[in-house]
Write a protein that holds these residues in place. Sequence first.
Motif, PDB file in Angstrom:
ATOM      1  N   THR A 161      -5.523   1.262  14.098  1.00  0.00           N
ATOM      2  CA  THR A 161      -4.380   1.136  14.706  1.00  0.00           C
ATOM      3  C   THR A 161      -4.212   0.768  16.046  1.00  0.00           C
ATOM      4  O   THR A 161      -3.333  -0.039  16.482  1.00  0.00           O
ATOM      5  CB  THR A 161      -3.127   2.296  14.278  1.00  0.00           C
ATOM      6  N   GLY A 162      -4.959   1.396  16.913  1.00  0.00           N
ATOM      7  CA  GLY A 162      -5.056   1.282  18.312  1.00  0.00           C
ATOM      8  C   GLY A 162      -5.523  -0.176  18.460  1.00  0.00           C
ATOM      9  O   GLY A 162      -5.210  -0.895  19.170  1.00  0.00           O
ATOM     10  N   ILE A 163      -6.673  -0.689  17.865  1.00  0.00           N
ATOM     11  CA  ILE A 163      -7.172  -1.855  17.998  1.00  0.00           C
ATOM     12  C   ILE A 163      -5.998  -2.875  17.442  1.00  0.00           C
ATOM     13  O   ILE A 163      -5.772  -4.078  18.191  1.00  0.00           O
ATOM     14  CB  ILE A 163      -8.387  -2.207  17.089  1.00  0.00           C
ATOM     15  N   GLY A 164      -5.448  -2.941  16.566  1.00  0.00           N
ATOM     16  CA  GLY A 164      -4.522  -3.652  15.894  1.00  0.00           C
ATOM     17  C   GLY A 164      -3.445  -3.761  17.010  1.00  0.00           C
ATOM     18  O   GLY A 164      -2.787  -4.947  17.208  1.00  0.00           O
ATOM     19  N   THR A 165      -2.719  -2.700  17.435  1.00  0.00           N
ATOM     20  CA  THR A 165      -1.699  -2.787  18.245  1.00  0.00           C
ATOM     21  C   THR A 165      -1.872  -3.327  19.666  1.00  0.00           C
ATOM     22  O   THR A 165      -0.944  -3.900  20.177  1.00  0.00           O
ATOM     23  CB  THR A 165      -0.816  -1.358  18.324  1.00  0.00           C
ATOM     24  N   ILE A 212      -4.329  -5.682  20.182  1.00  0.00           N
ATOM     25  CA  ILE A 212      -4.233  -7.074  20.015  1.00  0.00           C
ATOM     26  C   ILE A 212      -2.882  -7.749  19.865  1.00  0.00           C
ATOM     27  O   ILE A 212      -2.575  -8.730  20.285  1.00  0.00           O
ATOM     28  CB  ILE A 212      -5.225  -7.541  18.907  1.00  0.00           C
ATOM     29  N   LEU A 213      -2.105  -6.989  19.169  1.00  0.00           N
ATOM     30  CA  LEU A 213      -0.617  -7.345  18.925  1.00  0.00           C
ATOM     31  C   LEU A 213       0.035  -7.474  20.335  1.00  0.00           C
ATOM     32  O   LEU A 213       0.655  -8.604  20.580  1.00  0.00           O
ATOM     33  CB  LEU A 213      -0.024  -6.317  18.214  1.00  0.00           C
ATOM     34  N   SER A 214      -0.149  -6.523  21.278  1.00  0.00           N
ATOM     35  CA  SER A 214       0.605  -6.556  22.455  1.00  0.00           C
ATOM     36  C   SER A 214      -0.015  -7.733  23.314  1.00  0.00           C
ATOM     37  O   SER A 214       0.472  -8.362  24.286  1.00  0.00           O
ATOM     38  CB  SER A 214       0.211  -5.115  23.407  1.00  0.00           C
ATOM     39  N   ALA A 215      -1.399  -8.137  23.248  1.00  0.00           N
ATOM     40  CA  ALA A 215      -2.211  -8.875  24.070  1.00  0.00           C
ATOM     41  C   ALA A 215      -1.503 -10.243  23.388  1.00  0.00           C
ATOM     42  O   ALA A 215      -1.373 -11.301  24.511  1.00  0.00           O
ATOM     43  CB  ALA A 215      -3.573  -8.863  23.635  1.00  0.00           C
ATOM     44  N   GLY A 216      -1.358 -10.330  22.252  1.00  0.00           N
ATOM     45  CA  GLY A 216      -0.496 -11.789  21.825  1.00  0.00           C
ATOM     46  C   GLY A 216       0.742 -11.857  22.263  1.00  0.00           C
ATOM     47  O   GLY A 216       1.215 -13.160  22.623  1.00  0.00           O
ATOM     48  N   LEU A 272       6.245   1.958  32.718  1.00  0.00           N
ATOM     49  CA  LEU A 272       7.238   1.636  31.657  1.00  0.00           C
ATOM     50  C   LEU A 272       6.470   0.766  30.592  1.00  0.00           C
ATOM     51  O   LEU A 272       6.462   0.823  29.277  1.00  0.00           O
ATOM     52  CB  LEU A 272       8.526   0.775  32.143  1.00  0.00           C
ATOM     53  N   GLY A 273       5.757  -0.294  31.175  1.00  0.00           N
ATOM     54  CA  GLY A 273       4.955  -1.447  30.123  1.00  0.00           C
ATOM     55  C   GLY A 273       3.793  -0.530  29.253  1.00  0.00           C
ATOM     56  O   GLY A 273       3.717  -0.562  28.236  1.00  0.00           O
ATOM     57  N   VAL A 274       3.145   0.467  29.985  1.00  0.00           N
ATOM     58  CA  VAL A 274       2.311   1.170  29.375  1.00  0.00           C
ATOM     59  C   VAL A 274       3.057   2.117  28.337  1.00  0.00           C
ATOM     60  O   VAL A 274       2.477   1.989  26.913  1.00  0.00           O
ATOM     61  CB  VAL A 274       1.590   2.281  30.245  1.00  0.00           C
ATOM     62  N   THR A 275       4.237   2.560  28.511  1.00  0.00           N
ATOM     63  CA  THR A 275       4.741   3.459  27.360  1.00  0.00           C
ATOM     64  C   THR A 275       5.311   2.597  26.228  1.00  0.00           C
ATOM     65  O   THR A 275       5.341   2.918  25.172  1.00  0.00           O
ATOM     66  CB  THR A 275       5.878   4.037  27.983  1.00  0.00           C
ATOM     67  N   VAL A 320       0.356  -4.778  30.915  1.00  0.00           N
ATOM     68  CA  VAL A 320      -0.116  -3.303  30.985  1.00  0.00           C
ATOM     69  C   VAL A 320       0.272  -2.504  29.381  1.00  0.00           C
ATOM     70  O   VAL A 320      -0.286  -1.620  29.174  1.00  0.00           O
ATOM     71  CB  VAL A 320       0.249  -2.589  32.024  1.00  0.00           C
ATOM     72  N   SER A 321       0.910  -3.128  28.734  1.00  0.00           N
ATOM     73  CA  SER A 321       1.463  -2.670  27.363  1.00  0.00           C
ATOM     74  C   SER A 321       0.242  -2.537  26.426  1.00  0.00           C
ATOM     75  O   SER A 321       0.048  -2.094  25.417  1.00  0.00           O
ATOM     76  CB  SER A 321       2.487  -3.317  26.598  1.00  0.00           C
ATOM     77  N   VAL A 322      -0.765  -3.620  26.777  1.00  0.00           N
ATOM     78  CA  VAL A 322      -1.926  -3.675  25.941  1.00  0.00           C
ATOM     79  C   VAL A 322      -2.881  -2.663  25.900  1.00  0.00           C
ATOM     80  O   VAL A 322      -3.233  -1.899  24.844  1.00  0.00           O
ATOM     81  CB  VAL A 322      -2.630  -5.091  26.250  1.00  0.00           C
TER      82      VAL A 322
END
Length: 423
Positions: free
Chosen positions: A138-142, A144-148, A306-309, A257-259
């Motif tokens: 789930t960490g890997i998927g989210t 990559i999602l945030s990176a997209g 905020l982005g990290v959260t 930074v959300s990534v």
Amino acid sequence: MSDHRSGTRASTVATTVGLSLLALNLRPAIGSVSPVLDDLQQSLALSDSAISLLTTLPVLCLGVFAAVSPALSRRMGTPGALVLGFVLLIAGILLRLDHAVWALFVGTALAGAGLAIGNVLMPAVIKSAFPDRVRLYTGIGTGILSAGAALSAGFAVPLRDATDSWSGSLALWAVPAVIGLVVWLPLLRGSKPAAAAGPAPDQGSLLGDAMAWQVTGYLALRALVYFTALGWLPTILADLGYSNSSSGALLSLAMLVSVPGALFAPILVGRGGTSPMVVAIAVAGAVSLLGLLWVPAAAALWVAVLGVTLGAGHAMALTFIGMRSPNPQTAAQLSGMVQTIGYLAGGIAGPLLLGLLHGATGGWTVSLVLLAAFTLPELVLGLRSGRNRAVRPRRRGETSAAVPAAAPVAAAAAAPKAPALRD
């Protein structure tokens, strides 16, 4: 793949690649639009109300089509439903090459439908293919999602300049979607719909399950903050005295930074359970929002926090879906409920409410304080969602007292090869 398990290394690699490409494609079709909205509005002579509808339409589609995704998975099999999602996504992206208003809106709706299918079924893919490593994948998927999301926002204007067209900039995101489709097509072989394999266990509705509602509420409040920040953060920063270019750069910083936030939050949840991470996300989110209001000169710091959260909170919401589901079918069902209600309630009501408050008060003080206050119920729901209990679909007329809440966990642990629910 999601309807049967394979222990071969080739199958694991193929599924990991497919999961990565699925996650990568879950944001660019909508994240690439905002940076070119001005060009798009001028080119098609769209009114401000039409632009507002265009920016709301993807979130609306995410909620509406999330409701039917579990049924598609049962009827077609999860790989089949995901292939359909990729087809809809590609069709929607390419349709927007036509410089017509109808093509823009229909294409956005089709892309939103495809994204909704992928959003809902990603937790089911993880639960099925990697049942003992839900948090890691789930960490890997989210992540990559945030990176997209960050890539699509950052490259939208350069791609527009390279293609000399806003439509060309949007259409190029069909390339990773086509690659994803090519990877998922072979995964159709050997899979079969759950309906063809016989009645699924625990058939029924999750609407009567308290844990399902707690997970739903947590995602709804995280969606409220995420889409409000995505929609209003540049305007808030501009009103605080920052230039348009600086405001846009700070939004890109938040997405960037959300990534790591999305990637590491589920992975860092260890034996101490999910509670420390849930508390950290809520406290840091509230501090960052109030910091923007009280110490605007340090906006870069507050936006980064905020982005990290934002990334970590979304990842934890998806993690709860996998951890609280005793099997992949229930994971798809829970994901459909959580994302349908969560995106419709939080993703639409949040930005609308804060916009109305800003218009009524003439400033952002009330809006930001209210947004920070929402972290309190978010904290409560996150702590409740972190309990080691499984959701249980119930048939009509069956009460929650019929089976103790912990019974599905015990049943899952007792069944042969059944994945244990972990914190």
